[in-house]
Design an enzyme around this catalytic site. Structure first.
Site, mmCIF file in Angstrom:
data_model
loop_
_atom_site.group_PDB
_atom_site.id
_atom_site.type_symbol
_atom_site.label_atom_id
_atom_site.label_comp_id
_atom_site.label_asym_id
_atom_site.label_seq_id
_atom_site.Cartn_x
_atom_site.Cartn_y
_atom_site.Cartn_z
ATOM 1 C CE1 TYR A 1 0.713 1.708 3.631
ATOM 2 C CE2 TYR A 1 1.363 -0.724 4.205
ATOM 3 C CZ TYR A 1 1.207 1.216 4.802
ATOM 4 O OH TYR A 1 1.814 0.865 5.930
ATOM 5 C CG PHE B 1 -0.330 10.011 5.296
ATOM 6 C CD1 PHE B 1 -0.425 8.060 5.284
ATOM 7 C CD2 PHE B 1 -1.175 9.692 4.848
ATOM 8 C CE1 PHE B 1 -1.584 7.380 5.946
ATOM 9 C CE2 PHE B 1 -2.178 8.491 4.347
ATOM 10 C CZ PHE B 1 -2.317 7.635 4.970
ATOM 11 C CG ASP B 2 2.786 4.178 6.007
ATOM 12 O OD1 ASP B 2 4.464 3.593 6.271
ATOM 13 O OD2 ASP B 2 2.614 3.618 6.582
ATOM 14 C CB ILE C 1 -8.496 1.360 9.310
ATOM 15 C CG1 ILE C 1 -7.984 2.428 7.681
ATOM 16 C CG2 ILE C 1 -7.350 2.674 9.897
ATOM 17 C CD1 ILE C 1 -7.538 3.550 7.102
ATOM 18 C CE1 TYR D 1 -4.999 4.943 12.075
ATOM 19 C CE2 TYR D 1 -5.033 6.039 9.475
ATOM 20 C CZ TYR D 1 -4.543 5.029 10.788
ATOM 21 O OH TYR D 1 -3.970 4.005 10.564
ATOM 22 C CG PHE E 1 -4.829 3.562 2.467
ATOM 23 C CD1 PHE E 1 -3.849 4.126 2.833
ATOM 24 C CD2 PHE E 1 -5.924 3.836 2.686
ATOM 25 C CE1 PHE E 1 -3.742 4.287 4.418
ATOM 26 C CE2 PHE E 1 -5.946 5.167 3.926
ATOM 27 C CZ PHE E 1 -4.715 4.787 4.942
#
Length: 140
Positions: A59, A69-70, A89, A115, A132
């Site tokens: 991902y 962000f990731d 999540i 979140y 994502f």
């Protein structure tokens, strides 16, 4: 195409995640206390996974402005989690439960499926809608 966060504004997946690939189909799915949008970029094959199996995924997560962000792609191996156990999540549990091996999609996760008001780890701000690019590599 996708449900937004506060105010319900529609949000398109960032171009940095689409990378010029066409969207083959779009699904809206219930997830936790909200709904997500799953835009399929590559069709998968085989059966969908059942709750309790271990998902192996790749991902990349991005904010609506395209800032990443990731990403699991920066680390060796696949990201693994038990499907339906609440370890990820709600948006992920919902989306991966409908995916087939090899499927690649863009998951749009409004705050109530991600979140929420708390945000996460100083990286995800409160009430953030997240995107994502996700691939179901395998499940076992």
């Amino acid at each position: 195409m996708a449900a937004g966060g506060a105010g319900g504004a529609a949000l398109e997946p960032p171009a940095s995640l689409l990378r010029g690939r066409p969207v083959l189909r779009v699904e809206t799915l219930p997830a936790g206390r909200g709904r997500i949008t799953k835009a399929v970029l590559v069709e998968g094959a085989g059966e969908v996974p059942r709750a309790g199996v271990t998902i192996e995924a790749q991902y990349t997560g991005a904010f609506p402005n395209g800032t990443v962000f990731d990403s699991s792609k920066k680390r060796p191996g696949n990201f693994a989690f038990p499907l339906g156990a609440g370890r990820v999540i709600a948006a992920w549990d919902a989306a991966f439960a409908t995916m087939r091996k090899g499927e690649v999609c863009i998951i749009t996760a409004p705050p109530e499926t991600a979140y929420g008001k708390a945000g996460a780890g100083g990286v995800i701000p409160p009430d953030a809608t997240l995107f994502f690019e996700a691939e179901l590599v395998n499940y076992r």
